[in-house]
Design a protein around this motif. Structure first.
Motif, PDB file in Angstrom:
ATOM      1  N   ASP A 101      20.944  -2.021 119.914  1.00 13.88           N
ATOM      2  CA  ASP A 101      21.822  -2.943 119.220  1.00 13.88           C
ATOM      3  C   ASP A 101      22.368  -3.975 120.184  1.00 13.88           C
ATOM      4  OD1 ASP A 101      21.759  -1.907 116.644  1.00 13.88           O
ATOM      5  OD2 ASP A 101      23.100  -0.279 117.198  1.00 13.88           O
ATOM      6  N   CYS A 102      22.596  -5.165 119.650  1.00 16.10           N
ATOM      7  CA  CYS A 102      23.270  -6.199 120.421  1.00 16.10           C
ATOM      8  C   CYS A 102      24.678  -6.361 119.866  1.00 16.10           C
ATOM      9  CB  CYS A 102      22.523  -7.526 120.336  1.00 16.10           C
ATOM     10  SG  CYS A 102      23.390  -8.858 121.204  1.00 16.10           S
ATOM     11  N   LYS A 103      25.657  -6.143 120.737  1.00 10.56           N
ATOM     12  CA  LYS A 103      27.052  -6.212 120.286  1.00 10.56           C
ATOM     13  C   LYS A 103      27.469  -7.649 119.979  1.00 10.56           C
ATOM     14  CE  LYS A 103      28.111  -2.343 123.299  1.00 10.56           C
ATOM     15  NZ  LYS A 103      28.629  -2.022 124.646  1.00 10.56           N
ATOM     16  N   LYS A 106      24.873  -8.818 116.806  1.00  9.42           N
ATOM     17  CA  LYS A 106      24.802  -7.798 115.757  1.00  9.42           C
ATOM     18  C   LYS A 106      23.364  -7.527 115.318  1.00  9.42           C
ATOM     19  CE  LYS A 106      29.281  -7.629 115.585  1.00  9.42           C
ATOM     20  NZ  LYS A 106      29.979  -6.532 116.229  1.00  9.42           N
ATOM     21  N   SER A 107      22.409  -7.962 116.112  1.00 11.76           N
ATOM     22  CA  SER A 107      21.006  -7.716 115.775  1.00 11.76           C
ATOM     23  C   SER A 107      20.594  -6.341 116.277  1.00 11.76           C
ATOM     24  CB  SER A 107      20.115  -8.767 116.418  1.00 11.76           C
ATOM     25  OG  SER A 107      20.554 -10.052 116.053  1.00 11.76           O
ATOM     26  N   ARG A 108      19.537  -5.827 115.673  1.00 17.97           N
ATOM     27  CA  ARG A 108      19.003  -4.531 116.104  1.00 17.97           C
ATOM     28  C   ARG A 108      17.523  -4.692 116.397  1.00 17.97           C
ATOM     29  NH1 ARG A 108      20.900   0.470 112.973  1.00 17.97           N
ATOM     30  NH2 ARG A 108      22.458   0.186 114.571  1.00 17.97           N
TER      31      ARG A 108
END
Length: 515
Positions: A101-103, A106-108
RNA sequence: GCGGGUGUAGCUCAGUGGUAGAGCGUCACGUUGCCAACGUGAAUGUCGGGCGUUCGAAUCGCCUCACCCGCUCCA
């Protein structure tokens, strides 16, 4: 967190147990993490909350922002659904693969699809991550690398390695494919919060099924059934209350994050052009509702999400907000009770694509003479979180009382509405009490208690949050009146015994909202 | 997932290797005259669980579970 708030949550948990609100599930075997049972008082409280929601949402008489009646119908869907449902909704995506996940964005991403770009021999600088085989993503990473080094890096200088091979230290200096800051990517991990089971006796891939992680999809998958069978016209809503399951990594904070929980969800379908006004209307409506059942003042807030934290399908929409409560364990911060989201037409479109019956998921609007995917405003509330908020809000220490604490529930949600006491158990008082009790219990959750001193009985009712006590004394036999003792003020007044039912009705249904 | 703390009756706790206890609450009977009154009596325990050490474990060791707190996480 201060010591007083820490202490207070423990006290609330203790009272919940002592007075039969909430117990640990399967406690005699040591309990099980993330599961809770409701006792006699707790189930009444939670049921009152759900009934209030259903009554106000499904049987309500509100007028919407466009002047239309707010028409809502209910459904009760199964917990286990066709697993394809969860593919369409996005819950199954990448389920067998470690995900990152990218904080920031918000992408996964699938961890095995990410590669790192760096300059050969250079170990000091940032690492730029892109999606392997995706030219756009690679170009973006190259551009960021160039900018970082303030020069154009030649192809032969580039060194690549799989993201999965990075250490924690290296991840901390990595920049995600859609991020600007470094260190926003999580470590790769298996990510499936859905509980699995199998349908039928054969346990293989083909029989695998899931316990629903949200109730919303039952509504969306029934959209065309309801349109066809219920003569509903847009704008209208479909409501559902039911259990959902998430295999949370860390259940925590009493019932706040449970693995089995109950949702109260409404999907309200509208013409896309009216999304903004309906969103704004529902947001205010829902905020006012929580206030009306007793969550007052500074502990309840309405928080509009920043664009950055919006789900991908909501980015272009009218917005998303949370209604949040300041729980003792979140203070001075807040914890989510309900989310109100404009989900655009994302869900219906997803199902239309996946089920191969695209046209069925679209709505034909006679008045507009137009076929379209309706947009959705979704107020989605947690029944257990709501119940917990009511418990926390009601909990009122009072050293001057025998009970040292009382539960200040709004009469509408109080588990027991009233108690009937003979002042002493003789001289015909118990008989009068019994008669009143039988009359009231047909309509309200009431208690009768004959034993022990009157003070002790009042104290017990304070702890259970019973708002009124009716006491029959020696005079009641001749003047046909009882003393009403009010929980919050401990004040007393005398009313005619045949007015008790009216008194209660007025207090429960006509009670003013908390200030 | 990491770290800290806690776990003995419904609650608050005492009990540091030798018969599981107290106060409050609960229940019964009596008494009662509006805020946990009083008297008499009673019930209540896998000492969180398991394994071990020991003649003997609530107490010592190991493992484990649950809860609380701080991080982390929360599609």
């Amino acid at each position: 967190m201060s010591e007083t708030t820490t202490k207070r949550m423990e006290d609330i948990v203790a009272l919940c147990r002592r007075r039969g609100f909430i117990f640990q599930s399967s406690e005699i075997y040591g309990g099980i993490n993330g599961f809770w049972d409701y006792g006699p008082n707790g189930v009444e409280l939670k049921r009152n909350l759900k009934d209030a929601w259903w009554g106000d949402i499904v049987h309500g008489d509100a007028t919407g922002p466009t002047g239309a009646d707010v028409k809502v119908v209910g459904v009760d869907c199964t917990i286990i659904m066709n697993p394809k449902t969860w593919v369409a909704s996005g819950h199954v995506g990448g389920f067998n693969d470690p995900m990152v996940d990218c904080k920031e964005s918000k992408s996964r991403y699938r961890a095995d699809h990410l590669v790192c770009l760096g300059v050969k021999g250079d170990t000091s600088g940032q690492i730029f991550v892109c999606v392997d085989g995706d030219d756009d993503s690679t170009a973006k990473a190259r551009k960021k690398l160039d900018k970082y080094l303030k020069r154009t890096v030649a192809d032969e200088e580039i060194d690549t390695c799989p993201f999965a091979d990075l250490s924690a230290e290296e991840r901390a200096i990595s920049v995600g494919p859609d991020a600007k800051e470094q260190g926003t990517l999580t470590e790769p991990r298996m990510f499936n919060l859905m509980f699995e089971t199998h349908c039928g006796a054969i346990r293989d891939e083909s029989s695998k099924a899931y316990l629903r992680p949200e109730t919303a999809q039952g509504i969306f998958t029934n959209f065309n059934n309801i349109v066809d069978s219920s003569r509903v016209k847009i704008p209208f809503g479909i409501a559902q209350i039911g259990k959902a399951f998430r295999n949370e990594v860390t259940p925590r904070n009493f019932t706040f994050r449970s693995r089995e929980f109950e949702q109260m969800e409404l999907e309200f379908f509208i013409h896309p052009s009216e999304a903004e006004e309906w969103y704004a209307w529902w947001r205010e409506q829902r905020y006012a509702w929580w206030k009306s059942i007793g969550l007052a003042g500074d502990n309840l807030i309405l928080r509009e999400h920043d664009r950055g934290e919006l789900a991908h399908y909501a980015k272009e929409g009218a917005g998303t907000c949370d209604i949040e409560y300041r729980f003792p364990f979140t203070a001075p911060g807040f914890g989510e009770l309900e989310g109100v989201a404009h989900r655009s037409d994302y869900d219906l479109r997803q199902h239309a694509e996946h089920c191969g019956k695209g046209d069925k998921m679209r709505y034909f609007d006679q008045q507009r003479n137009e076929r379209y995917f309706p947009h959705v405003i979704e107020p989605s509330a947690g029944a257990d979180r709501g119940t917990l908020a009511l418990l926390c809000e009601a909990y009122t220490p009072d050293e001057s009382r025998a009970s040292k604490v009382y539960m200040k529930f709004h009469p509408r949600v109080a588990p027991v509405k009233a108690a009937i006491f003979p002042l002493v158990a003789k001289d015909g008082m118990p008989e009068v009490a019994e008669k009143l009790y039988k009359e009231l219990r047909r309509k309200y959750a009431v208690d009768m208690d004959v034993k022990q001193s009157i003070g002790k009985r009042y104290a017990r009712m304070d702890e259970a949050g019973t708002p009124y006590c009716f006491t029959i004394d020696g005079d009641s036999l001749t003047d046909h009146a009882v003393t009403v003792r009010e929980r919050d003020t401990q004040s007393q007044e005398r009313i005619a015994i045949d007015q008790v039912a009216n008194f209660l009705a007025d207090k429960i249904d006509g009670a003013p909202a908390a200030s």
